[in-house]
Design a protein around this motif. Structure first.
Motif, PDB file in Angstrom:
ATOM      1  N   UNK A 274      38.557 -45.619  -4.926  1.00 15.29           N
ATOM      2  CA  UNK A 274      37.974 -44.678  -3.965  1.00 15.29           C
ATOM      3  C   UNK A 274      38.847 -44.631  -2.718  1.00 15.29           C
ATOM      4  N   UNK A 275      39.413 -43.454  -2.460  1.00 16.01           N
ATOM      5  CA  UNK A 275      40.188 -43.253  -1.240  1.00 16.01           C
ATOM      6  C   UNK A 275      39.394 -42.371  -0.301  1.00 16.01           C
ATOM      7  N   UNK A 276      39.306 -42.799   0.953  1.00 16.40           N
ATOM      8  CA  UNK A 276      38.572 -41.988   1.917  1.00 16.40           C
ATOM      9  C   UNK A 276      39.358 -40.724   2.239  1.00 16.40           C
ATOM     10  N   UNK A 277      38.617 -39.696   2.602  1.00 13.17           N
ATOM     11  CA  UNK A 277      39.273 -38.462   3.032  1.00 13.17           C
ATOM     12  C   UNK A 277      39.924 -38.702   4.388  1.00 13.17           C
ATOM     13  N   UNK A 278      41.158 -38.265   4.516  1.00 14.59           N
ATOM     14  CA  UNK A 278      41.927 -38.512   5.721  1.00 14.59           C
ATOM     15  C   UNK A 278      42.142 -37.195   6.458  1.00 14.59           C
ATOM     16  N   UNK A 279      41.765 -37.146   7.726  1.00 13.63           N
ATOM     17  CA  UNK A 279      41.821 -35.895   8.485  1.00 13.63           C
ATOM     18  C   UNK A 279      43.249 -35.339   8.548  1.00 13.63           C
ATOM     19  N   UNK A 280      44.214 -36.206   8.780  1.00 12.68           N
ATOM     20  CA  UNK A 280      45.604 -35.737   8.879  1.00 12.68           C
ATOM     21  C   UNK A 280      46.080 -35.102   7.578  1.00 12.68           C
ATOM     22  N   UNK A 281      45.730 -35.738   6.455  1.00  4.70           N
ATOM     23  CA  UNK A 281      46.122 -35.178   5.150  1.00  4.70           C
ATOM     24  C   UNK A 281      45.433 -33.851   4.890  1.00  4.70           C
TER      25      UNK A 281
END
Length: 271
Positions: free
Chosen positions: A6-13
């Motif tokens: 599980x990877x969190x959603x990253x704002x920069x990406x």
């Protein structure tokens, strides 16, 4: 079974993937919210601009149509809401949901290669099972729309559903056997939404989108059951410019069915 990473959603990406002019340019990311719609309604009342997008890794109280709950576990889907401040009448707001459904189909297709369809009015389905739900809510001031909030929940990497939902719900993972990077899909959906919204705004109805909508309408020319006060059966014949479903009854008469009033099911299955 191998555990899903599980990877969190990253704002920069997420911002890096955006190719939009205004949709999601004001982006608000959260680990968890009660619901993205509720969070965005709060922001709308504080003056957030047109195009603001709220996206969360999980929702504690996700909402579906007609008061149903929407299951939104952490790291498994895309739970997002888009704020619009449209120059349309409150009576036209329900059409925004159909515009959003078109955009979701395009976004999923672009990322996965799957070919989703729409179960009228706004459920996105794959293999006749729901993969995305959309809920539009609005605030009205002086007879005009102050804000419209379109909530989108896409089942991405969910591996299983509760038994009572297994025959009606699916995910991108279950349909493809692959896990997907969730950071790609919101940008694709937003890009498509801008394009479709422009066509909608030009006429304030679905006349410019009707042909494309009907081409991916899972109910098209299919037997349906209309769950009204007095349920009846017929065959779906497409939509009106206002987004109503045209249902040909057994006696040959055609009825325009409004989404706010009834639910429609396939005669033999969910779709």
């Amino acid at each position: 079974m191998e555990e899903m990473k599980v990877m969190k959603l990253d704002k920069e990406r997420l911002e890096h993937e955006l190719k939009t002019e205004w949709a999601a340019r004001n982006l608000c990311c959260f680990d968890a919210v009660d619901s993205t719609n509720l969070e965005l309604i709060r922001l709308a009342k504080e003056g957030a601009p047109h195009g603001t997008l709220v996206i969360a890794d999980s929702q504690m109280a996700g909402k579906g149509r007609m008061g149903r709950k929407w299951i939104s576990p952490p790291g498994s889907g895309i739970w997002m809401s888009l704020l619009l401040r449209p120059e349309i009448s409150p009576q036209s707001a329900s059409m925004l949901t159909l515009v959003a459904a078109l955009a979701v189909v395009e976004g999923i297709r672009g990322e996965t290669g799957l070919n989703p369809q729409i179960k009228w009015p706004n459920d996105v389905v794959v293999s006749h099972k729901k993969i995305c739900g959309i809920l539009t809510e609005m605030g009205v001031r002086d007879g005009k729309i102050d804000y419209a909030v379109i909530g989108v929940g896409i089942n991405v990497n969910i591996r299983e559903f509760p038994e009572e939902m297994a025959d009606k719900a699916t995910s991108l993972y279950l349909e493809s056997g692959k896990e997907f990077d969730r950071s790609q899909i919101p940008g694709l959906v937003m890009e498509a939404f801008e394009e479709y919204y422009e066509k909608f705004a030009a006429t304030c109805d679905l006349s410019g989108l009707k042909e494309e909508y009907e081409s991916i309408l899972a109910n098209y020319n299919q037997p349906v059951r209309v769950l009204a006060k007095e349920p009846y059966e017929g065959v779906a014949r497409g939509i009106t410019d206002g987004g109503e479903l045209l249902v040909e009854k057994t006696d040959g008469t055609i009825v325009a069915v409004s989404a706010g009033e009834v639910s429609v099911r396939g005669l033999y299955s969910y779709v």
